[in-house]
Design a protein around this motif. Structure first.
Motif, PDB file in Angstrom:
ATOM      1  N   SER A 117      21.138  47.471 -41.991  1.00  0.00           N
ATOM      2  CA  SER A 117      21.145  48.611 -40.921  1.00  0.00           C
ATOM      3  C   SER A 117      20.199  48.720 -39.861  1.00  0.00           C
ATOM      4  N   ALA A 173      20.787  46.324 -37.188  1.00  0.00           N
ATOM      5  CA  ALA A 173      21.874  46.718 -36.423  1.00  0.00           C
ATOM      6  C   ALA A 173      21.174  47.543 -35.275  1.00  0.00           C
ATOM      7  N   THR A 193      20.487  47.504 -30.861  1.00  0.00           N
ATOM      8  CA  THR A 193      20.700  48.605 -30.033  1.00  0.00           C
ATOM      9  C   THR A 193      19.553  49.287 -29.267  1.00  0.00           C
ATOM     10  N   GLN A 202      23.638  55.053 -33.701  1.00  0.00           N
ATOM     11  CA  GLN A 202      23.894  54.306 -35.034  1.00  0.00           C
ATOM     12  C   GLN A 202      23.967  55.482 -36.063  1.00  0.00           C
ATOM     13  N   LEU A 210      26.135  55.628 -38.390  1.00  0.00           N
ATOM     14  CA  LEU A 210      26.599  54.994 -39.614  1.00  0.00           C
ATOM     15  C   LEU A 210      25.282  54.309 -40.272  1.00  0.00           C
ATOM     16  N   GLY A 211      24.673  53.529 -39.258  1.00  0.00           N
ATOM     17  CA  GLY A 211      23.546  52.897 -39.708  1.00  0.00           C
ATOM     18  C   GLY A 211      22.358  54.133 -40.191  1.00  0.00           C
ATOM     19  N   TYR A 257      15.414  56.746 -35.826  1.00  0.00           N
ATOM     20  CA  TYR A 257      16.596  57.312 -35.305  1.00  0.00           C
ATOM     21  C   TYR A 257      16.308  58.559 -34.601  1.00  0.00           C
ATOM     22  N   LEU A 289      29.173  48.139 -45.937  1.00  0.00           N
ATOM     23  CA  LEU A 289      29.284  49.199 -44.863  1.00  0.00           C
ATOM     24  C   LEU A 289      28.108  48.687 -43.775  1.00  0.00           C
ATOM     25  N   SER A 290      27.074  48.306 -44.330  1.00  0.00           N
ATOM     26  CA  SER A 290      25.993  47.961 -43.269  1.00  0.00           C
ATOM     27  C   SER A 290      26.578  46.573 -42.419  1.00  0.00           C
ATOM     28  N   ASN A 318      28.673  47.805 -39.943  1.00  0.00           N
ATOM     29  CA  ASN A 318      28.054  48.657 -38.985  1.00  0.00           C
ATOM     30  C   ASN A 318      27.360  47.546 -37.933  1.00  0.00           C
ATOM     31  N   ILE A 328      30.135  46.025 -35.941  1.00  0.00           N
ATOM     32  CA  ILE A 328      30.551  47.027 -34.823  1.00  0.00           C
ATOM     33  C   ILE A 328      29.561  46.916 -33.831  1.00  0.00           C
ATOM     34  N   THR A 329      28.224  47.108 -34.239  1.00  0.00           N
ATOM     35  CA  THR A 329      26.986  47.144 -33.313  1.00  0.00           C
ATOM     36  C   THR A 329      26.872  45.937 -32.223  1.00  0.00           C
TER      37      THR A 329
END
Lengths: 170, 197, 103, 463, 352, 486
Positions: free
Chosen positions: E167, E170, E174, E198, E200-201, E262, E332-333, E336, E339-340
């Protein structure tokens, strides 16, 4: 200080420590101690990496070796509950033979490593190769194929370890 | 078979996709706990604050003296018999000459002990007493460090002459009248009849 | 910062570490320690590669070290899985006890 | 390259089989995939000669394609042979995936152009095999085999890496061609540690191909591993490792052959002597085949030693690998079927001539081929090796090879004698599955055909 | 030069002190907060409103009798908690606590002990070393419960480090591909906090951070219902204190890291407007201090959330924990990350 | 083409036998071998005298990039040996009519494969092809001995196999060495003439090395002292037909090899070391003869006699003169015929009396006079009395050796005397003298046995009296060969 630069002092101390700790790994009777000595050896080696301005590598070295691999070792040793009492010992003869063989190998290698004196490490300022950006560029251009194929390696290891590790379903 | 009508049947039904994400559930839970941030504190800082006690609160016992200061108890043992926790023991003795001021009648309790660890503060002893000698009061039993200290002897139970305990709230007329009704067990004993089983 | 240290010293250092690892492989009976000694050998190689990489001012040596690390991790995972399986069966990881295959 | 991709994909598909429940279809899919990989191989033939992929990390020139072809053919037969092995096991898909990954590694070893790919190839090939060797979980012998293989493999990796590091230190590159040009430009002034690196590389590779005196793990590992995995080890792994040696020492280090050839000669001589004498003393057939594989390794190393930089030696190695792989497939296939009851001793073969004449015949042919008797492929294999060797200064080695291979005949014949001469305790027929029979017979026929018409192969690989 | 070194030293000391102080008061706040959530009052006896409680606890820890089990490995027994504490404290060194400020003489000082260009990796490295403390301590106790607790702890930490790392990768994509915490924070200076890109991250990171710090609902290693005290079953006095303390420091640091990663660290919405309104110039120490305040507020909020979760959610079962880590968070990560990468590629920030 | 047919026909026949699994294999095999004999007679008649090179050859590329060709053809010596092979094979098959073998189709099939390989050896003109046929001949005989042999066959056949293979590998090395020195327009070649040329081009040391590499293979096959240790046991243990094949034909592979593939290739090598080899051969003669004298087992006696004979052959041809080589060729034919008769006799004895022990036998003549007569003729052939076919060869051989060294010839001549001693002595013990318990009733011979013995006797006598047609061919062949050598 005594005609040596700080770098040389650091190098000397780190090397001495690394060798001593490595010897302790081999000669420590308690496996857990061995693991810890090895971890410390790795720290010394990471120190050398820092000395050579390979910061990224140094930290990855810590993360991978000290943080993952050696934890696994410690894990297994603890699960098997190994300690000094359960530690099998080779006979002195075998040990001496191993030592002599190793010493001879060392002698041969060191003897053959002559001729490298004139090669000096390039200066610190110019060397930016250890930085993440440079490494990344090389890794993803020149070494792209090995990088990709390493995934197969890791996948294989993963599958293998799981297959071996999991209980047989009857 | 249902023992109570409050039991719920456990359902193992598949969770819906939404439920499987858990996050809404977790958030809901956190909202619930979070809402308690804004609720009133339930804590009573006991020694500093005291909760109000009901008028008929049944607390530590007292052995009453009569108006003259003589002990009312005659060691009849009815309280001990009535006690469901068997917390009361006593020994009786005859009143000697010159002790009339101390004991109201010829017989008295030379020792009278209530084990406060056993006592359940039900008040049956009070009801059983024909002499209106024992009452439960609104005093709270003290904490002690040793178990033995919870066995209260007469030194703690009998009220001090100069510091009478007010039991008027419990010593109502109805109770007194009731106790005088013929046919009650203690009255039978008192009347010299044999108990029927 | 690294000026004044000949590559020879690094060569020497990694050789010594390598040999210590090799001696460990020979001198110990505990399989896990043997395994650890192999890791030590690999690390000696890593050190050597990094120092050469600095010498040549060339990143590829350091990149190679990453691959060695990946492989070492994979090997350890598999190796320890096998070891723990052996331990389940034999209740020991003494290499001398692993001699069922000698005729 | 496409073959590599197809095999990697197959490995992943194999792992999905468990989830999507098409385990039964897996074997056909894998076989199809291998055929497809072979077909792409075939299409690339002669086309992209010298074109490399990924910054010269890997190149599928004709040499690589030829050896990949051998590996794929062997793998094809192996998979058919192994179908009931897969059925028995509860971890079917894992086994499939691991074998396929090992194949990926093997293909990498045929095509590497850089030390990185060499190293990764070796490891990708070895790691699945460590697991597969230990895959009989309740069998201590199998565990032990896996463990020994692992330790020795890692040790060899250590040496390999040390060698690579030293070579890198001297030449400043991992690229084979650059190293080669470094050697050509600096023959006189190379630091001593470069030579040490080359020798260390040699030692490591000898570990991998189990040449004496680095062979001590091989018999144990071969014996302990499940039979079919042993077959895999002694065919595909051997072939791949030899291509690697060939490429390293004939392509990169050929200019300094005076440095390593004496060492190699001693290694070969030791291998020949130790393996053949030890093999003659074995009673366990798998162990015997292990020793015999060491002697074959010595033969293949001779090609490298001969250092004839022409198509001749590559041809010789191609032919030898093919002959040896095919012969081993037959031998192990028969051994697998014969030793189903757990007896891997030579007495398991007793009376096979009566219990299953076809199998016995195939085994005889395989043994004759491994021994190098004419009209089997093994003969031409040996012939080619002798041909490459005869022009070199190592005639004593050649004589030794001839002498020891005569000893080799002794233990191969022992099996034939057992099959036809000794009577077994029970006379029950050895039943073999149809597909396996097919493979065994087919490979036997190939052994004979390329033994009679070596041109079929010889003409195919003109470099 | 000397002043720079002195300032650095001072920063070290301050960060050290803050870490310890926050950890100490976090213990109090944990109790207070749980009391609040449970409609209780919490400790209020020691000092005004119970504010001296941590001192009392500390004093108690120091003066209690030290018990080292007879059969334990003494050296390792002591090493374990010390190591855990040291690694916990080390993580604080790369966190940018506030903006740099400059003095009149032109010296620039930063609110950070050191800015290394691989700060993120440094964090991971140090965290991974932290496992040793627990493992060694648990093993050296020579107690089955302690050993099991240690093994649980380490496997849990290792497992969750993976999802956490991915995560973070990702996030780094970004954040423009830097591994330095200072740059990550500075990059959120004018723009939007990373959590917007981010979400989800962040969620994954948050869950992993919970697990890494052994906080409920992932406090399996010290699950008293099964393991008595977990890895610190045999510990008493200050060595136990170190374990407990380090846990709070970890919580503090992970809150700090989360807010830096974040939530923009020392940045806050309309910061620039505020500074302008206050007439502060770039480089003023007050900007740094206000930023530090904002940062600290975020940290405190995170710590509260940590505690809130602890007192809300029941503990996982161990298999559930592993399932969550490997079968949910890891995919999931990865998703993510994919997607990122996709999005960043479409935005033109990545080139193949 | 006919040569190809000669080789291919038995092989096809063998395939038919293998796959038909018929129980009438004997008859079919006999038929095939007879047809084969007719084919070889065809060759005999097509053969043109005084050739300067090979005839009736058949060529085809085999492994083109290595210069390996499928090249077969007939020269004088080869023709004689082909004739011998094709002539003996029907006899061998016929001799087995009284023996019931398990899986006869395999037995006779292997025999036919063997014939094919042998003919290949005798006709090959390509070095590689020669080696292949050489090895190929080994496999069927190995299986024949292994599957149908006597007690302890495993160990013994095994020794035999390893010995011969060991030798042939050296031969391969030698041939490859020669091959590497060939140069035909820049290409390498396996053709026999090219190999001759290549061999001639070598210096004496190289030639010596090649001589020993190749000679060892032939020496083992023949066998020559001290490479003979596999032979007696193998002969004794193999089934009779196997022994016949081994001694009657296979032994000739070795001698033929020396003549065609050794002498012309490395004449200098032969000059250098031929003396040593001859001395070894002569030692072998005396040694084997002495052992034969004290042998009790008749089959073993024949086996040792075989060593003695072949020693003489070897000594003669290594003398490298016209007489010696020609004598060797003639003696090869004679020995082939007579040794088959002898082995059949040993087999008959065993079948009729249950033993081959000379001491236990005796007085058979009184029971079966015909047998005694046939036996005597064959024995006389074997000891090379004049007017038997053995005489011509032996005479020429001793003559040849004499030219080389009179002293050696003296010792070699001992073979006749010693041969007479053990042969006649054994004949006397078996056929004459007292009857012993073991052979109370020595019945009449079976038809097939009788037929074989009679044919053998006829041949012995015929070619003893009139050896000219064969001798002529041999002489031409040898002369041609000597042109290559010089």
């Amino acid at each position: 200080m005594l005609g040596y630069t700080i770098t040389q002092w650091i190098f000397g101390i780190l090397s001495f420590l690394a060798i001593m700790l490595a010897l302790m790994v081999v000669f420590s009777r308690n496996p857990v101690n061995s693991v810890l000595y090895l971890v410390m050896t790795f720290f010394c080696i990471a120190g050398h990496y820092l000395l050579m301005n390979a910061q990224f590598l140094a930290i990855v070295h810590i993360v991978v070796y000290a943080g993952a691999i050696m934890v696994l070792f410690l894990f297994v040793i603890m699960l098997m509950n190994l300690n000094e009492d359960t530690e099998p010992q080779r006979t002195w003869l075998t040990k001496i033979i191993a030592g002599v063989a190793g010493g001879m190998l060392l002698f041969v290698l060191v003897g053959s490593l002559k001729g490298a004196e004139q090669m000096q490490l390039s200066s610190y300022g110019a060397s930016q190769i250890g930085l993440v950006k440079n490494l990344g560029k090389v890794l993803f251009s020149e070494f792209l194929f090995p990088f990709e194929i390493a995934s197969i390696l890791l996948l294989a290891a993963l599958v293998g370890a799981i297959m071996i590790g999991k209980k047989e379903i009857k | 078979m249902k023992l109570t009508n409050r039991s719920k049947v456990v359902s193992n039904k598949e969770q819906s996709a939404m439920e499987k994400m858990y996050l809404p559930g977790i958030l809901k839970g956190m909202m619930i706990t979070g809402s308690h941030l804004f609720k009133r504190r339930a804590t009573v800082k006991y020694p500093d604050e005291l909760r109000p006690i009901a008028a008929v609160y049944r607390g530590q016992h007292v052995l009453k003296r009569d108006e003259n200061g003589a002990e009312r108890c005659t060691a009849c043992g009815l309280c001990a018999v009535a006690c469901p926790a068997e917390a009361i023991t006593m020994e009786s003795a005859e009143r000697k000459k010159g002790e009339e001021g101390l004991y109201r009648e010829e017989k008295y309790a030379s020792t009278y002990e209530i084990n406060m660890l056993r006592c359940i503060f039900c008040g049956l002893c009070e009801e059983a007493c024909p002499k209106e000698a024992i009452f439960l009061t609104d005093r709270i039993v003290d904490v002690e460090f040793e178990r033995e200290d919870f066995v209260y002897g007469k030194d703690k139970l009998v009220e001090k002459v100069d510091k009478r305990v007010d039991v008027t709230k419990r010593q109502t007329i109805e109770v007194a009248e009731f106790k005088k009704l013929p046919g009650l067990k203690h009255n039978q004993v008192f009347e010299g009849k044999k108990l029927k089983h | 910062m690294i000026n004044g240290i000949s590559i020879n010293y690094y060569l020497l250092l990694s050789t010594v570490l390598f040999i210590i690892g090799a001696i460990g492989v020979m001198a110990r009976r505990n399989s896990i320690i043997i395994f650890m000694c192999i890791e030590l050998m690999l690390n000696a190689v890593n050190l050597l590669l990094v120092s050469f990489s600095t010498l040549h001012n060339d990143s590829s040596g350091q990149v190679f070290v990453f691959f060695i690390m990946a492989v070492a991790a994979a090997e350890v995972a598999v190796g320890l899985a096998i070891l723990s399986m052996i331990y389940r069966n034999v209740k020991s990881i003494d290499t001398d006890l692993l001699s069922n295959l000698k005729n | 390259m496409k073959g590599l991709l197809i095999l990697s994909g197959l490995g992943i598909i194999a792992m999905l089989a468990e989830i999507f429940k098409f385990k039964k279809l897996l074997l056909p899919i894998v076989l199809l995939g291998i055929v497809a990989a072979y077909a792409t191989n075939f299409m690339d033939w002669n086309k992209n000669f010298g074109i490399s992929y990924f910054n010269n990390m890997i190149a599928f020139d004709n040499l690589a394609l030829a050896f990949s072809g051998i590996i794929l053919v062997t793998a094809f037969f192996w998979f058919i042979l192994a179908n009931d092995y897969f059925e028995e096991d509860s971890n079917t898909v894992d086994h499939f995936a691991l074998v396929l990954f090992a194949l990926v590694g093997a293909l990498m070893l045929t095509s590497f152009k850089n030390m990185t790919t060499l190293f990764l190839g070796i490891e990708i090939m070895s790691i699945p095999l460590y697991v597969l060797a230990a895959s009989k979980k309740n069998d201590v012998k199998s565990n032990e085999a896996g463990f020994k293989y692992l330790i020795m493999g890692s040790l060899a990796s250590g040496f390999l890496l040390f060698g690579i590091a030293l070579i890198y230190g001297a030449s400043g590159s991992f690229d084979l061609l650059e190293i080669k040009s470094y050697i050509t430009n600096n023959v006189a002034s190379m630091p001593a540690f470069f030579y040490v690196g080359v020798v260390m590389l040699l030692i490591a590779m000898c570990f991998k191909v189990s040449a004496a005196p680095f062979h001590f793990w091989a018999p144990d590992v071969y014996q302990g591993s499940p039979t079919l995995i042993t077959a895999l080890m002694s065919t595909i792994v051997k072939t791949a490792a030899f291509v690697a040696i060939l490429k390293l020492f004939m392509v990169s280090f050929s200019n300094i052959s005076q440095l390593w050839s004496a060492t190699l000669a001693v290694i070969i001589a030791l291998s020949l002597i130790i393996s053949n004498f030890s093999a003659a003393m074995q009673s366990n057939v798998k162990r015997m085949l292990a020793y015999s594989s060491i002697s074959h390794a010595a033969f293949m190393l001779m090609v490298v030693l001969a250092n004839v930089r022409s198509s001749l030696s590559v041809n010789a190695l191609v032919f030898y690998s093919l002959a040896y792989s095919i012969g081993s497939i037959v031998a192990f296939g028969v051994l697998y079927n014969v030793s189903r009851k757990g007896n891997e001793g030579i007495e398991a073969f007793n009376g096979l001539g009566k219990r299953n004449p076809l199998l016995a015949m195939c085994m005889s042919v395989a043994m004759l081929s491994l021994a190098g008797i004419p009209v089997t492929s093994g003969f031409f294999a040996k012939y080619f090796v002798f041909t490459t060797m005869i022009g070199t200064g190592y005639k004593w080695l050649l004589i030794l090879a001839v002498t020891t291979s005569a000893i080799g005949v002794y233990y191969y014949l022992k099996i034939i004698i057992a099959m036809y001469f000794k009577s077994s305790d029970g006379e029950e027929v050895v039943v073999v599955e149809k597909s396996q029979t097919l493979v065994i017979v087919l490979t036997t026929v190939i052994t004979l055909v390329i033994g009679i018409l070596p041109n079929l192969i010889g003409n195919m690989f003109e470099f | 030069m000397l002043s720079v070194i002195l300032v650095k030293l001072l920063t070290c000391v301050i960060v050290f002190a803050i870490s310890l102080g926050v950890a100490a008061y976090a213990t109090l706040w944990e109790r207070k907060f749980s009391a609040l959530l449970q409609d209780r009052v919490g400790p209020d006896r020691a000092g005004p409103k119970g504010l001296l409680q941590p001192l009392a606890d500390g004093g108690k820890m120091f003066f209690k009798e030290e018990i080292i089990p007879n059969v334990s490995n003494k050296f390792l027994f002591i090493l374990g908690p010390s190591l855990f504490m040291v690694t916990a404290l080390m993580t604080g060194s790369v966190i940018p606590w506030g903006k740099d400020f400059s003095t009149a003489s032109g010296n620039v000082y930063s609110f950070q002990i050191t800015d290394i260009n691989i700060g993120v990796l440094y964090l991971f490295g140090v965290v991974s070393i932290g496992v040793y403390g627990i493992m060694i301590g648990g093993w050296a106790s020579n107690n089955k419960y302690a050993l099991l607790g240690a093994i649980r702890a380490s496997s849990q930490m290792i497992s969750y480090e993976i999802a956490m790392g991915i995560s973070v990768i990702a996030l780094i994509i970004t954040a423009g591909g830097t591994l330095s915490l200072r740059e990550i924070v500075a990059q959120q200076d004018a723009g939007v906090a990373n959590v917007c890109y981010q979400p989800l991250g962040f969620l994954i990171f948050f869950v992993c951070a919970l697990a890494e710090t052994n906080r409920a609902p992932f406090d399996l290693p010290e699950c008293e219902a099964e393991l008595v005290g977990g890895y610190h079953t045999e510990y008493s006095s200050m060595k136990l204190g170190l374990f407990l303390f380090a846990e709070y420091i970890n919580m503090f640091i992970s809150s700090a890291v989360m807010s830096a990663f974040y939530f923009g660290g020392y940045n806050f919405p309309f910061a620039q407007e505020l500074y302008n309104a206050m007439g502060l110039h770039e480089g003023s120490i007050w900007i740094s201090i206000i930023g530090f305040g904002a940062f600290f507020t975020k940290i405190v909020i995170f710590i509260c959330v940590f505690m809130w979760i602890r007192w809300t959610l029941p503990r996982f079962r161990y298999d559930q924990l592993m399932n969550l880590g490997w079968k949910i968070l890891l995919p999931l990560s990865l998703l993510n990350l994919a997607i990122t990468v996709g999005v960043e590629f479409l935005r033109g920030n990545l080139h193949f | 083409m006919l040569t190809l047919l000669l080789i291919a026909f038995p092989f096809l026949g063998a395939l038919i036998l293998f796959f038909s699994k018929t129980s009438a294999a004997k008859t079919i095999a006999l038929g095939i071998t007879l047809v084969e004999f007719i084919i070889s007679l065809g060759l005999f008649f097509l053969y043109k005298h005084n050739p300067d090179n090979c005839q009736l050859s058949f060529e085809k590329d085999w492994v083109s990039n290595l210069g390996i060709r499928f090249d077969i053809g007939i020269d004088g010596i080869g023709l004689l040996l082909c004739l011998l092979t094709t002539f003996l094979l029907p006899l061998i098959v016929l001799s087995s009519f009284k023996n019931e073998y398990e899986k006869p189709f395999n037995f006779y099939g292997l025999m036919l494969v063997m014939q094919s390989a042998l003919l290949g050896v005798f006709t090959a003109n390509d070095g590689f092809l020669f080696y292949v046929f050489w090895e190929l001949a080994l496999i069927p005989i190995y299986f024949i001995c292994l599957l149908w042999g006597g007690e302890d066959r495993g160990r013994i056949t095994f020794k035999f196999f390893v010995y011969t293979l060991f030798g042939s590998l050296f031969m391969l090395v030698g041939l490859i060495y020669l091959y590497n020195h060939t140069n035909v327009n820049g290409l390498k070649s396996w053709n026999i003439i090219d190999l001759y040329n290549a061999g001639h081009a070598l210096n004496a040391t190289q030639q010596s090395a090649v001589f020993w590499l190749i000679f060892i293979a032939f020496a083992i096959k023949m066998p020559i002292f001290p490479f003979h240790t596999w032979q007696p046991n193998t002969y004794v243990n193999a089934p009779t037909q196997g022994t016949m094949l081994l001694s009657g034909i296979m032994l000739k592979m070795g001698t033929f090899g020396v003549i065609k593939w050794l002498l012309p290739v490395v004449p200098l090598g032969v000059e250098e070391w031929g003396g040593t080899a001859i001395i070894l051969s002569v030692i072998g003669i005396i040694y084997a003869s002495c052992i034969a004298i004290v042998q009790k087992d008749y089959k073993r006696l024949i086996a040792y006699s075989s060593i003695a004979h072949v020693g003489l052959i070897s000594a003669g041809m290594l003398a490298m003169n016209q007489q010696g080589i020609q004598g060797a060729v003639m003696q090869m034919l004679a020995h082939g015929v007579s040794v088959i008769g002898l082995f059949l006799i040993a087999d008959i004895l065993l079948r009729h009396t249950g033993t081959r022990d000379i001491d236990k036998l005796g007085g058979i003549r009184s029971m079966n006079g015909n047998f005694a007569v046939l036996f005597l003729i064959i024995v006389m052939g074997a000891v090379a009395l004049p007017l038997t076919n053995g005489f011509v060869g032996e005479f020429l051989l001793i003559n040849g050796v004499y030219q080389f060294s009179p002293t050696l010839a003296l010792f070699a001549g001992l073979t006749i005397i010693l041969g007479a001693v053990y042969m006649l002595r054994s004949y006397q013990k078996i056929m004459l003298g007292e009857r012993t318990d073991s052979n109370v009733a020595f019945g009449a011979l079976a038809g097939s046995d009788k037929a074989v013995l009679i044919i053998v006797c006829i041949v012995i006598v015929t070619f003893g009296v009139y050896p000219k047609p064969l001798n002529d061919i041999a002489e031409e062949g040898v002369k041609q060969l000597l042109t290559y050598i010089k």
